[in-house]
Design a protein around this motif. Structure first.
Motif, PDB file in Angstrom:
ATOM      1  N   ALA A  23       0.839  -1.205   0.000  1.00  0.00           N
ATOM      2  CA  ALA A  23       0.000   0.000   0.000  1.00  0.00           C
ATOM      3  C   ALA A  23       0.871   1.251   0.000  1.00  0.00           C
ATOM      4  O   ALA A  23       0.624   2.187  -0.775  1.00  0.00           O
ATOM      5  N   THR A  24       1.905   1.246   0.855  1.00  0.00           N
ATOM      6  CA  THR A  24       2.796   2.415   0.930  1.00  0.00           C
ATOM      7  C   THR A  24       3.513   2.620  -0.403  1.00  0.00           C
ATOM      8  O   THR A  24       3.517   3.723  -0.953  1.00  0.00           O
ATOM      9  N   ALA A  25       4.091   1.523  -0.940  1.00  0.00           N
ATOM     10  CA  ALA A  25       4.885   1.625  -2.172  1.00  0.00           C
ATOM     11  C   ALA A  25       4.013   2.060  -3.350  1.00  0.00           C
ATOM     12  O   ALA A  25       4.401   2.948  -4.123  1.00  0.00           O
ATOM     13  N   VAL A  26       2.837   1.449  -3.493  1.00  0.00           N
ATOM     14  CA  VAL A  26       1.965   1.762  -4.642  1.00  0.00           C
ATOM     15  C   VAL A  26       1.476   3.206  -4.554  1.00  0.00           C
ATOM     16  O   VAL A  26       1.421   3.915  -5.564  1.00  0.00           O
ATOM     17  N   MET A  27       1.152   3.670  -3.334  1.00  0.00           N
ATOM     18  CA  MET A  27       0.689   5.055  -3.192  1.00  0.00           C
ATOM     19  C   MET A  27       1.806   6.051  -3.484  1.00  0.00           C
ATOM     20  O   MET A  27       1.589   7.038  -4.187  1.00  0.00           O
ATOM     21  N   VAL A  28       3.020   5.759  -2.983  1.00  0.00           N
ATOM     22  CA  VAL A  28       4.144   6.699  -3.171  1.00  0.00           C
ATOM     23  C   VAL A  28       4.509   6.826  -4.648  1.00  0.00           C
ATOM     24  O   VAL A  28       4.865   7.911  -5.118  1.00  0.00           O
ATOM     25  N   THR A  29       4.388   5.727  -5.396  1.00  0.00           N
ATOM     26  CA  THR A  29       4.781   5.758  -6.810  1.00  0.00           C
ATOM     27  C   THR A  29       3.648   6.219  -7.732  1.00  0.00           C
ATOM     28  O   THR A  29       3.840   6.271  -8.950  1.00  0.00           O
ATOM     29  N   SER A  30       2.491   6.547  -7.161  1.00  0.00           N
ATOM     30  CA  SER A  30       1.375   6.964  -8.012  1.00  0.00           C
ATOM     31  C   SER A  30       1.622   8.372  -8.541  1.00  0.00           C
ATOM     32  O   SER A  30       1.877   9.297  -7.786  1.00  0.00           O
ATOM     33  N   SER A  31       1.569   8.504  -9.836  1.00  0.00           N
ATOM     34  CA  SER A  31       1.816   9.796 -10.463  1.00  0.00           C
ATOM     35  C   SER A  31       1.302   9.754 -11.896  1.00  0.00           C
ATOM     36  O   SER A  31       1.403   8.742 -12.588  1.00  0.00           O
ATOM     37  N   LYS A  52      -1.099  11.596   1.903  1.00  0.00           N
ATOM     38  CA  LYS A  52       0.121  11.611   2.715  1.00  0.00           C
ATOM     39  C   LYS A  52      -0.143  10.900   4.050  1.00  0.00           C
ATOM     40  O   LYS A  52       0.708  10.153   4.539  1.00  0.00           O
ATOM     41  N   TYR A  53      -1.324  11.153   4.604  1.00  0.00           N
ATOM     42  CA  TYR A  53      -1.726  10.495   5.856  1.00  0.00           C
ATOM     43  C   TYR A  53      -1.795   8.983   5.657  1.00  0.00           C
ATOM     44  O   TYR A  53      -1.341   8.201   6.502  1.00  0.00           O
ATOM     45  N   PHE A  54      -2.343   8.559   4.514  1.00  0.00           N
ATOM     46  CA  PHE A  54      -2.444   7.136   4.180  1.00  0.00           C
ATOM     47  C   PHE A  54      -1.053   6.490   4.149  1.00  0.00           C
ATOM     48  O   PHE A  54      -0.839   5.422   4.737  1.00  0.00           O
ATOM     49  N   ASP A  93      -7.837   1.870   9.546  1.00  0.00           N
ATOM     50  CA  ASP A  93      -9.237   2.083   9.172  1.00  0.00           C
ATOM     51  C   ASP A  93      -9.446   3.539   8.779  1.00  0.00           C
ATOM     52  O   ASP A  93     -10.046   3.842   7.739  1.00  0.00           O
ATOM     53  N   SER A  94      -8.928   4.454   9.615  1.00  0.00           N
ATOM     54  CA  SER A  94      -9.143   5.864   9.361  1.00  0.00           C
ATOM     55  C   SER A  94      -8.446   6.305   8.079  1.00  0.00           C
ATOM     56  O   SER A  94      -9.003   7.074   7.294  1.00  0.00           O
ATOM     57  N   SER A  95      -7.229   5.783   7.816  1.00  0.00           N
ATOM     58  CA  SER A  95      -6.517   6.207   6.607  1.00  0.00           C
ATOM     59  C   SER A  95      -7.218   5.710   5.346  1.00  0.00           C
ATOM     60  O   SER A  95      -7.314   6.440   4.355  1.00  0.00           O
ATOM     61  N   ILE A  96      -7.733   4.487   5.379  1.00  0.00           N
ATOM     62  CA  ILE A  96      -8.401   3.945   4.197  1.00  0.00           C
ATOM     63  C   ILE A  96      -9.742   4.636   3.954  1.00  0.00           C
ATOM     64  O   ILE A  96     -10.091   4.956   2.822  1.00  0.00           O
ATOM     65  N   SER A  97     -10.482   4.886   5.032  1.00  0.00           N
ATOM     66  CA  SER A  97     -11.779   5.549   4.880  1.00  0.00           C
ATOM     67  C   SER A  97     -11.615   6.951   4.325  1.00  0.00           C
ATOM     68  O   SER A  97     -12.393   7.382   3.466  1.00  0.00           O
ATOM     69  N   ALA A  98     -10.586   7.661   4.810  1.00  0.00           N
ATOM     70  CA  ALA A  98     -10.335   9.018   4.326  1.00  0.00           C
ATOM     71  C   ALA A  98      -9.996   8.989   2.838  1.00  0.00           C
ATOM     72  O   ALA A  98     -10.512   9.788   2.060  1.00  0.00           O
ATOM     73  N   CYS A  99      -9.141   8.035   2.437  1.00  0.00           N
ATOM     74  CA  CYS A  99      -8.774   7.893   1.022  1.00  0.00           C
ATOM     75  C   CYS A  99      -9.974   7.551   0.159  1.00  0.00           C
ATOM     76  O   CYS A  99     -10.103   8.038  -0.961  1.00  0.00           O
ATOM     77  N   GLY A 131      -5.311   0.742  -6.314  1.00  0.00           N
ATOM     78  CA  GLY A 131      -4.485  -0.407  -5.932  1.00  0.00           C
ATOM     79  C   GLY A 131      -3.999  -0.287  -4.495  1.00  0.00           C
ATOM     80  O   GLY A 131      -4.055  -1.248  -3.715  1.00  0.00           O
ATOM     81  N   ALA A 132      -3.517   0.910  -4.138  1.00  0.00           N
ATOM     82  CA  ALA A 132      -3.023   1.149  -2.780  1.00  0.00           C
ATOM     83  C   ALA A 132      -4.144   0.936  -1.760  1.00  0.00           C
ATOM     84  O   ALA A 132      -3.926   0.361  -0.693  1.00  0.00           O
ATOM     85  N   MET A 133      -5.342   1.379  -2.127  1.00  0.00           N
ATOM     86  CA  MET A 133      -6.469   1.240  -1.198  1.00  0.00           C
ATOM     87  C   MET A 133      -6.863  -0.225  -1.013  1.00  0.00           C
ATOM     88  O   MET A 133      -7.225  -0.632   0.084  1.00  0.00           O
ATOM     89  N   ILE A 134      -6.781  -1.017  -2.097  1.00  0.00           N
ATOM     90  CA  ILE A 134      -7.095  -2.446  -1.986  1.00  0.00           C
ATOM     91  C   ILE A 134      -6.090  -3.121  -1.055  1.00  0.00           C
ATOM     92  O   ILE A 134      -6.460  -3.891  -0.159  1.00  0.00           O
TER      93      ILE A 134
END
Lengths: 163, 163
Positions: A23-31, A52-54, A93-99, A131-134
């Motif tokens: 999740a961290t890697a996929v979110m950081v590389t999203s662009s 960023k919170y996620f 839970d909070s990070s995924i819900s916010a995303c 993908g990061a959220m999944i």
């Protein structure tokens, strides 16, 4: 607690570790970038505080899970670890819900607020975030099961010793 | 479990009930309108899926808490209630986090996505949503403490009977 009782927890922690790292890697590389009306428009995770919170929360959960894998599992720490597991569940839970909330606006927009959907312009970015959220959701599920299993074990031990 | 041990849980459940009912009521009554460029612009909670989710989850939590207050507290249900409490914690947490993410965009906007802040136009609506989120957060905190207290009680009983 016997070693065989710890195997499901160990497996779930490995799943959680893999999921939070992904999740961290996929979110950081999203662009992704798009050009609209001659204006270059670049989408990346660091533009949105929620993303960023996620990343931060998934990195924290990954670090915590990694430490626990090397931690000697003594039952005297059980109480403390159960509370930390609960805290990690709440944070994930909070990070995924916010995303998910931001992702929904990105996908569908909100015409009442005048917020246009952006996923048609930056599809690659949206795919990465999805993908990061999944992966994040898999980690959340793993932690939920860890807690259920821990509560179940403690309750059963209590019932057994009490009878 | 003795009656005195149940008093903190009872107090926390009453706090959670008051907080979830307030959160639901304050969110449902949030409404404001503004006229920008001759276009009437009305803000209400039902325009945003996240706010509808918040209302639903707080109503569910309020209903669950109310039922539990009238439920005879037998320790044989303890396991089941602990799991339900955990589920309510996850749902409340997710609804508040999602609202916070949308609220942050409403307040600050997101220039990269072209989403303008709307709170200057509809301040009354934003104040209501903020109030509902504070109440929701109080409910979340109450449920977190209920879980900590329950885990603590179960663990202590286990340690006592085991020694």
């Amino acid at each position: 607690m016997s070693f065989t009782k710890n195997i499901p927890i160990l497996v779930l922690r490995l799943v959680a570790l893999a999921a939070t790292v992904s999740a961290t890697a996929v979110m950081v590389t999203s662009s992704d970038s798009a050009t609209i009306f001659n204006m270059k428009f670049e989408a990346k995770y660091s533009n949105t505080p929620t993303f960023k919170y996620f990343v931060l929360m998934n990195a924290v959960a990954a670090g915590y899970t990694l430490i626990l894998l090397f931690f000697p599992s003594k039952s005297s720490y059980g109480h403390f670890i159960l509370v930390l597991d609960l805290l990690i569940l709440v944070l994930l839970d909070s990070s995924i819900s916010a995303c998910l909330a931001i992702g929904q606006v990105g996908k569908k927009g909100n015409s009442h607020a005048g917020w246009l959907p952006i996923c048609d312009q930056v599809p690659k970015f949206c795919d990465h975030v999805t993908g990061a959220m999944i992966a994040g959701f898999a980690a959340l599920l793993a932690y939920f099961l860890i807690l259920l299993y821990s509560i179940h074990n403690v309750m059963n031990l209590f019932t057994l010793t009490n009878n």
